[in-house]
Design a protein around this motif. Structure first.
Motif, PDB file in Angstrom:
ATOM      1  N   UNK A 182       0.605  -1.359   0.301  1.00 42.08           N
ATOM      2  CA  UNK A 182       1.017  -0.669  -0.364  1.00 42.08           C
ATOM      3  C   UNK A 182       0.739   1.335  -0.330  1.00 42.08           C
ATOM      4  N   UNK A 183       2.175   1.207   0.433  1.00 44.73           N
ATOM      5  CA  UNK A 183       3.160   2.240   0.543  1.00 44.73           C
ATOM      6  C   UNK A 183       4.415   1.844   0.358  1.00 44.73           C
ATOM      7  N   UNK A 184       4.931   2.915  -0.679  1.00 42.06           N
ATOM      8  CA  UNK A 184       6.335   2.618  -0.883  1.00 42.06           C
ATOM      9  C   UNK A 184       7.302   3.029   0.167  1.00 42.06           C
ATOM     10  N   UNK A 185       7.180   3.581   0.908  1.00 43.84           N
ATOM     11  CA  UNK A 185       7.692   4.098   2.122  1.00 43.84           C
ATOM     12  C   UNK A 185       8.044   2.365   2.882  1.00 43.84           C
ATOM     13  N   UNK A 186       6.555   2.265   2.994  1.00 46.11           N
ATOM     14  CA  UNK A 186       6.909   0.818   3.844  1.00 46.11           C
ATOM     15  C   UNK A 186       7.742  -0.176   3.680  1.00 46.11           C
ATOM     16  N   UNK A 187       7.860  -0.387   1.890  1.00 48.09           N
ATOM     17  CA  UNK A 187       8.879  -1.231   1.546  1.00 48.09           C
ATOM     18  C   UNK A 187      10.313  -0.669   1.228  1.00 48.09           C
TER      19      UNK A 187
END
Length: 381
Positions: free
Chosen positions: A65-70
């Motif tokens: 849902x959020x590239x920043x979590x990846x």
């Protein structure tokens, strides 16, 4: 323009030039914070159970849902598109009951390998030029590439949930490059679907509960590729001769007629996979399947699932010449193959022929296989 801005501009132009040089048709840039609507849409999709047995989607929900979590350090997301549009309407094979329909993208070499290789080349040169950290992804990682591609301006997510481009229609492979460099961003593309519902109406199994919503459990691509067990009886006739994937909603998109010609890097369909004979695939053992689909995305579903799909096509063909190969498969080691062979033979044989055939097999050790014979008996076979 400050020195930092000039550097950003040079790096932005550089990555786009590299993309073009490596054969990508489109390259646009967005930020990791550009898809705020994606998390709630994904949550709704999962809550409704539309993902079916694809448990990995729920397991990777936060990262997806959020590239920043990846990757917490990502500052820019570069999206790449490659046209794989077919030369002819891929639905033509659906009118050939003795032939098998394989999705356009799978008639080529596995696009994951080709695109990822090209992305790594771009990434290597970009990292060397900008002194930046980079990561590249192609489909298999928990990245919501379609919303990101829409945010970057490659196209928009159509009512069939796939990306639609004004220049390449519904036929785009996508890949992404994450980087720690803050690049200049492109403007998103607005939705141009309007009142059109061609893709929704084209779906053989009514897999769209509403525009922009897909219930994968009803989608032929999901059923023939992701689903591992027997395919529900309610879908089998509707599957027709589609043995790997389904292109109907993509092919129905009116924007395809505006599609530009493909790049020189376009993957060329293997001739033997354009309109293959169902009979040829029924004869494949595991070794033959692996050899025939070496380097193909079809290989990943394995021989048993593939033959299961082919048996459904055989049952829908009305071709009695397929009774012999289907009969052999009724004694296959894989229960999912035996079960679908029973279903195919129930449709190809006369009632008396099938009753005689089933007499020695209705006590199969597998529950699902027995259920096929019991269902046939209940239907008066």
């Amino acid at each position: 323009m400050s020195g930092d801005e000039r550097l950003r501009r040079r790096l932005t132009d550089f990555v786009k030039a590299e993309a073009a040089d490596k054969g990508f048709d489109l390259c646009r840039i967005t930020g990791p914070d550009s898809i705020p609507d994606a998390p709630p849409r994904l949550a709704d999709f999962l809550a409704a159970g539309y993902h079916g047995t694809m448990d990995w989607m729920a397991e990777t929900e936060a990262r997806r849902a959020d590239p920043r979590v990846l990757w917490s350090d990502v500052r820019s997301v570069v999206l790449f598109g490659m046209n794989y549009g077919p030369e002819h309407d891929p639905r033509a094979v659906l009118a050939m009951p003795d032939r098998a329909a394989i999705s356009v993208y799978a008639q080529n070499r596995d696009y994951h390998d080709i695109i990822k290789g090209k992305l790594k080349e771009v990434a290597t040169r970009f990292a060397a030029r900008g002194g930046a950290d980079v990561k590249v992804f192609v489909d298999t990682a928990p990245v919501m590439e379609k919303p990101l591609a829409a945010a970057a301006g490659l196209g928009w997510q159509g009512k069939h949930t796939n990306l639609v481009s004004r220049t390449h229609g519904s036929w785009l492979f996508l890949g992404s490059l994450f980087t720690t460099v803050d690049l200049f961003r492109d403007e998103p593309e607005r939705d141009h679907c309007g009142s059109c519902r061609a893709c929704l109406d084209a779906c053989p199994t009514d897999a769209f509960p509403a525009p922009y919503k897909l219930d994968a459990r009803r989608c032929i691509s999901y059923l023939t590729i992701e689903h591992k067990g027997p395919i529900g009886p309610e879908f089998r006739e509707k599957i027709g001769n589609r043995i790997y994937g389904c292109d109907d909603c993509l092919a129905a998109c009116p924007w395809n007629k505006f599609a530009a010609s493909a790049s020189e890097m376009k993957l060329v369909a293997r001739e033997e996979l354009k309109v293959p004979a169902i009979a040829d695939f029924l004869a494949l053992d595991d070794l033959g399947f692996r050899a025939h689909f070496s380097g193909s995305p079809v290989k990943r579903i394995g021989r048993d699932r593939f033959v299961r799909n082919t048996l459904i096509a055989a049952g829908n063909s009305g071709d009695r010449s397929l009774i012999a190969p289907c009969t052999r498969l009724a004694d296959d080691a894989a229960p999912v193959v035996r079960g679908m062979a029973a279903w195919a033979l129930c449709r190809l044989m006369t009632p008396s022929e099938f009753r005689q055939f089933a007499a020695g097999r209705a006590d199969d050790a597998d529950d699902d296989v027995r259920a096929e014979y019991e269902r046939a008996k209940a239907d008066g076979r």
